[in-house]
Design an enzyme around this catalytic site. Structure first.
Site, PDB file in Angstrom:
ATOM      1  N   GLU A 103      10.729  -4.779   4.242  1.00  0.00           N
ATOM      2  CA  GLU A 103      10.734  -6.181   3.686  1.00  0.00           C
ATOM      3  C   GLU A 103      10.451  -6.396   2.389  1.00  0.00           C
ATOM      4  O   GLU A 103      10.990  -7.055   1.760  1.00  0.00           O
ATOM      5  CB  GLU A 103       9.756  -6.827   4.727  1.00  0.00           C
ATOM      6  CG  GLU A 103      10.127  -7.014   6.319  1.00  0.00           C
ATOM      7  CD  GLU A 103       9.463  -5.911   7.189  1.00  0.00           C
ATOM      8  OE1 GLU A 103       9.326  -4.543   6.447  1.00  0.00           O
ATOM      9  OE2 GLU A 103       9.395  -6.059   8.265  1.00  0.00           O
ATOM     10  N   GLU A 143      -4.423  -6.211  15.597  1.00  0.00           N
ATOM     11  CA  GLU A 143      -4.077  -4.875  15.220  1.00  0.00           C
ATOM     12  C   GLU A 143      -5.059  -3.958  15.219  1.00  0.00           C
ATOM     13  O   GLU A 143      -4.751  -2.612  15.583  1.00  0.00           O
ATOM     14  CB  GLU A 143      -3.289  -5.351  13.921  1.00  0.00           C
ATOM     15  CG  GLU A 143      -2.444  -4.094  13.543  1.00  0.00           C
ATOM     16  CD  GLU A 143      -1.542  -4.366  12.313  1.00  0.00           C
ATOM     17  OE1 GLU A 143      -0.167  -4.422  12.113  1.00  0.00           O
ATOM     18  OE2 GLU A 143      -2.076  -4.367  11.190  1.00  0.00           O
ATOM     19  N   LYS A 185       9.955  -0.774  14.347  1.00  0.00           N
ATOM     20  CA  LYS A 185      10.748  -0.594  13.050  1.00  0.00           C
ATOM     21  C   LYS A 185      11.580   0.500  13.376  1.00  0.00           C
ATOM     22  O   LYS A 185      12.782   0.494  12.611  1.00  0.00           O
ATOM     23  CB  LYS A 185       9.635   0.007  12.244  1.00  0.00           C
ATOM     24  CG  LYS A 185       8.519  -0.943  11.666  1.00  0.00           C
ATOM     25  CD  LYS A 185       7.476  -0.130  10.534  1.00  0.00           C
ATOM     26  CE  LYS A 185       6.389  -0.902  10.417  1.00  0.00           C
ATOM     27  NZ  LYS A 185       5.320  -0.095   9.554  1.00  0.00           N
ATOM     28  N   HIS A 192      -4.787 -33.194  18.619  1.00  0.00           N
ATOM     29  CA  HIS A 192      -3.886 -33.788  19.066  1.00  0.00           C
ATOM     30  C   HIS A 192      -2.652 -33.111  19.550  1.00  0.00           C
ATOM     31  O   HIS A 192      -1.448 -33.449  19.657  1.00  0.00           O
ATOM     32  CB  HIS A 192      -3.422 -34.757  17.780  1.00  0.00           C
ATOM     33  CG  HIS A 192      -4.402 -35.730  17.453  1.00  0.00           C
ATOM     34  ND1 HIS A 192      -4.750 -36.804  18.027  1.00  0.00           N
ATOM     35  CD2 HIS A 192      -5.370 -35.357  16.576  1.00  0.00           C
ATOM     36  CE1 HIS A 192      -5.893 -37.547  17.278  1.00  0.00           C
ATOM     37  NE2 HIS A 192      -6.363 -36.737  16.614  1.00  0.00           N
ATOM     38  N   LYS A 205       0.840  -1.374   0.085  1.00  0.00           N
ATOM     39  CA  LYS A 205       0.151   0.027   0.053  1.00  0.00           C
ATOM     40  C   LYS A 205       0.792   1.337  -0.056  1.00  0.00           C
ATOM     41  O   LYS A 205       0.607   2.272  -0.501  1.00  0.00           O
ATOM     42  CB  LYS A 205      -0.946   0.082   1.293  1.00  0.00           C
ATOM     43  CG  LYS A 205      -1.632   1.120   1.441  1.00  0.00           C
ATOM     44  CD  LYS A 205      -2.724   0.997   2.657  1.00  0.00           C
ATOM     45  CE  LYS A 205      -3.349   2.216   2.934  1.00  0.00           C
ATOM     46  NZ  LYS A 205      -4.112   2.380   4.279  1.00  0.00           N
ATOM     47  N   GLY A 243      -4.680  -1.746   5.479  1.00  0.00           N
ATOM     48  CA  GLY A 243      -4.087  -2.929   5.073  1.00  0.00           C
ATOM     49  C   GLY A 243      -4.694  -4.170   5.416  1.00  0.00           C
ATOM     50  O   GLY A 243      -4.693  -4.998   4.617  1.00  0.00           O
ATOM     51  N   ARG A 244      -5.251  -4.193   6.698  1.00  0.00           N
ATOM     52  CA  ARG A 244      -5.799  -5.600   7.055  1.00  0.00           C
ATOM     53  C   ARG A 244      -7.197  -5.751   6.664  1.00  0.00           C
ATOM     54  O   ARG A 244      -7.679  -6.738   6.713  1.00  0.00           O
ATOM     55  CB  ARG A 244      -5.674  -5.715   8.545  1.00  0.00           C
ATOM     56  CG  ARG A 244      -6.290  -4.474   9.326  1.00  0.00           C
ATOM     57  CD  ARG A 244      -5.642  -4.744  10.937  1.00  0.00           C
ATOM     58  NE  ARG A 244      -6.059  -3.448  11.710  1.00  0.00           N
ATOM     59  CZ  ARG A 244      -5.355  -2.542  11.798  1.00  0.00           C
ATOM     60  NH1 ARG A 244      -4.121  -2.394  11.175  1.00  0.00           N
ATOM     61  NH2 ARG A 244      -5.834  -1.251  12.421  1.00  0.00           N
TER      62      ARG A 244
HETATM   63  C1  G6Q Z   1      -2.324  -3.597   8.402  1.00  0.00           C
HETATM   64  C2  G6Q Z   1      -1.106  -3.073   8.392  1.00  0.00           C
HETATM   65  C3  G6Q Z   1       0.078  -3.739   8.197  1.00  0.00           C
HETATM   66  C4  G6Q Z   1       0.396  -3.494   6.621  1.00  0.00           C
HETATM   67  C5  G6Q Z   1       2.012  -4.211   6.370  1.00  0.00           C
HETATM   68  C6  G6Q Z   1       2.293  -3.964   4.868  1.00  0.00           C
HETATM   69  O1  G6Q Z   1      -3.309  -2.997   8.449  1.00  0.00           O
HETATM   70  O2  G6Q Z   1      -0.969  -1.693   8.250  1.00  0.00           O
HETATM   71  O3  G6Q Z   1       0.107  -5.077   8.257  1.00  0.00           O
HETATM   72  O4  G6Q Z   1      -0.539  -4.051   5.849  1.00  0.00           O
HETATM   73  O5  G6Q Z   1       2.896  -3.329   7.049  1.00  0.00           O
HETATM   74  O6  G6Q Z   1       2.084  -2.321   4.634  1.00  0.00           O
HETATM   75  P1  G6Q Z   1       2.428  -1.910   2.999  1.00  0.00           P
HETATM   76  O7  G6Q Z   1       1.211  -2.823   2.125  1.00  0.00           O
HETATM   77  O8  G6Q Z   1       2.238  -0.430   2.850  1.00  0.00           O
HETATM   78  O9  G6Q Z   1       3.595  -2.588   2.607  1.00  0.00           O
END
Ligand code: G6Q
Length: 554
Positions: free
Chosen positions: A217, A357, A514, A388, A211, A271-272
């Site tokens: 990463e 989150e 971070k 199990h 996003k 994002g989530r």
């Molecule tokens: C979700 C968070 C987080 C995000 C990741 C990736 O709600 O904001 O999990 O999705 O940090 O972020 P980017 O899509 O910006 O790389």
């Protein structure tokens, strides 16, 4: 109430009444409640479009629910639902609208944000995704040697990974067999290296899903993927092998991806909550546009239900309130998610992010410290494997662990009696957790024993029971029912956040680590002579890392 910045839910009368009610009813046994009301299942279950919620195996009575509905009213839940529906800026700490529900609106609907209808833009991106995925799926889109794409690798983390990964795996029976879709999220080089093993650059497409397009990463993995690709292809070939999903056009261009191959979304999609947006591109590639649209339709059906049904017949509201009953009034620390479906094995991880989150917060929306328990620790594992492993603790441990059991009534893979056995196991667990096994029942089982032997074994064979669970039974895991299920959990989390007075749409808690990682990174260099200025533990670990590099340890 919505605009009242100083509204304390825990200072309300109903809050006190709920505490009182918990003290008065905590000794009630669910097995007795079932015995007293033979219609308990009918009274405490609800069905919508092939998704059944059975919430009868909970420590609740009609009175409990009535008080919880009153709590929801006092918190002005309806008002907040209206704000969610129309895209108000309820993410106050980031001053953002929250509008992921718009992503599943039919093309015929309208939804204006700041005077502009967002539906045509959403539909335009969906159409572009559809055209692109059809080109890939039918082999019209070719790699640099003229061969069709055989492998798609999604590079993304968090919300740009968990949702599409779960949905792609859950909908595997709908996937096209000559296209493999992989997901790489971790910055640990193993993940990318192992995924690329055996892949052919000429037939591989990378989706860089971020996003923000600033997530280290993902960007490191994207750069490593580009290096890997350039060992075979040239820079001019990148356009055929790298596409992006992002809201950050400038950064996508800077990475070298043609904006024509960027699929956009908007800052009002967290994002989530983004699997319904272009972040779902790998899903569409795997299962095709028709199934992806059915997935959106399922979520839309749940949205309609959520926005319209009265609280007493509203699945997300019921799940949320029952959760609050345990988290806040029983002080249960955790909540387990048990999908009895191999395709849904990543559901616990997905809901972990969605819930923890969103509601893993100790301050309210306006910064006030909350003095009650909020979001639980979400955990879980697929059944029957989990039986199990950790079910021992659920049955005979000392903790209260509310559980959700999720099970399809029909399998895509009907092998002999296997599905019936799976269903029997799932139902048996919820029954055993609810009823337990009394001393009289154990004595009967141990009738052949007496004296010391009996005394020794008896306590080990007792099951206290009274462990609550919800069962979510799906007719089958289809794109539609899966869409319903995920939207159900989204709304559950929303309702809980509203009642606790939390902003469920920011995630400041992930920022600090971070920041510190950026500071530590240069200090790891073996050439760095700079003294570490951390605590002695962190300093010691940094020094150990440096030493191990000198020693050439692998
Ligand atoms: C979700 C968070 C987080 C995000 C990741 C990736 O709600 O904001 O999990 O999705 O940090 O972020 P980017 O899509 O910006 O790389």
């Amino acid at each position: 109430m919505t605009s009242n910045r100083h509204f304390d839910i825990n200072a309300t009368q109903v809050w006190a009444k709920l505490h009182q009610h918990q003290r008065a009813t905590r000794h009630l046994l669910m097995r007795d409640l079932f015995a007293a009301d033979v219609q308990r299942f009918q009274h405490f279950s609800l069905e919508l479009d092939g998704l059944l919620l059975d919430y009868s195996k909970n420590r609740i009575t009609e009175r409990t629910l009535a008080l919880l509905f009153e709590l929801a009213q006092v918190a002005d839940l309806s008002g907040w639902m209206q704000q969610l529906r129309q895209g108000s800026r309820i993410n106050v700490s980031e001053n953002r609208a929250v509008l992921h529900t718009a992503l599943r609106l039919p093309a015929s609907e309208q939804l204006c944000l700041d005077g502009r209808d967002v539906v045509p833009e959403i539909q335009a991106v969906l159409s572009r995704m559809q055209r692109f995925s059809e080109q890939i799926r039918c082999g019209e889109w070719q790699g640099f040697t003229g061969e069709p794409i055989r492998d798609v690798v999604n590079l993304g983390i968090g919300g740009s990974d968990l949702g599409p990964l779960l949905v792609k795996e859950a909908l595997a029976p709908y996937a096209q067999s000559n296209l493999n879709v992989h997901f790489v999220s971790n910055v640990d080089g193993q993940h990318l290296a192992q995924t690329l093993q055996g892949l052919n650059p000429a037939t591989t497409l990378f989706i860089i899903a971020s996003k923000s397009f600033t997530t280290p990463e993902t960007l490191l993995n994207a750069q490593a993927a580009r290096q890997w690709f350039l060992q075979a292809g040239s820079t001019a070939d990148i356009a055929q092998h790298f596409v992006a999903v992002s809201t950050n056009l400038a950064a996508v261009k800077a990475f070298g991806i043609d904006p024509a191959y960027m699929f956009g979304f908007w800052d009002w999609v967290g994002g989530r909550y983004s699997v319904w947006s272009a972040i779902g591109l790998p899903v569409m590639l795997a299962v095709g546009a028709e199934h992806f649209r059915a997935f959106l339709q399922g979520a839309y059906a749940m949205d309609q239900h959520f926005f319209r049904a009265p609280f007493a017949a509203n699945m997300p509201v019921l799940l949320a309130l029952i959760g609050i009953w345990y988290n806040t009034f029983y002080r249960a620390h955790t909540h387990a998610i048990m999908p009895y479906d191999h395709g849904l094995r990543r559901l616990p991880a997905y809901i972990q992010q969605l819930d923890m989150e969103s509601n893993g917060k100790r301050v309210g929306r306006y910064g006030e410290l909350l003095d009650f328990d909020t979001g639980p620790i979400i955990w879980g594992e697929e059944g029957a494997n989990s039986q199990h492993a950790f079910f021992q603790l659920l049955h005979q441990g000392t903790r209260l662990v509310p559980c959700d059991f999720i099970i399809p009534m029909n399998s895509h893979y009907p092998l002999g009696e296997q599905h019936q056995v799976l269903v029997a196991n799932c139902l048996a667990q919820t029954e055993a957790l609810m009823r337990g096994k009394s001393e009289a029942e154990v004595m009967q089982e141990l009738a052949a024993l007496s004296g010391e032997q009996l005394d020794m074994l008896l306590p080990h064979k007792l099951f206290p029971g009274n462990q609550p669970s919800n069962t979510l039974a799906l007719s089958k895991v289809t794109p539609y029912t899966l869409g319903m299920l995920l939207a159900l959990y989204e709304h559950k989390v929303f309702v809980q956040g509203i009642i606790w007075g939390i902003n469920s749409f920011d995630q400041w808690g992930v920022e600090y680590g971070k920041q510190l990682a950026r500071r530590i990174l240069p200090e790891l260099s073996t050439a760095s002579a700079a003294a570490c200025k951390h605590d002695s533990s962190t300093n010691g670990l940094i020094r150990f890392f440096r030493e191990q590099q000198h020693d050439g340890y692998q």
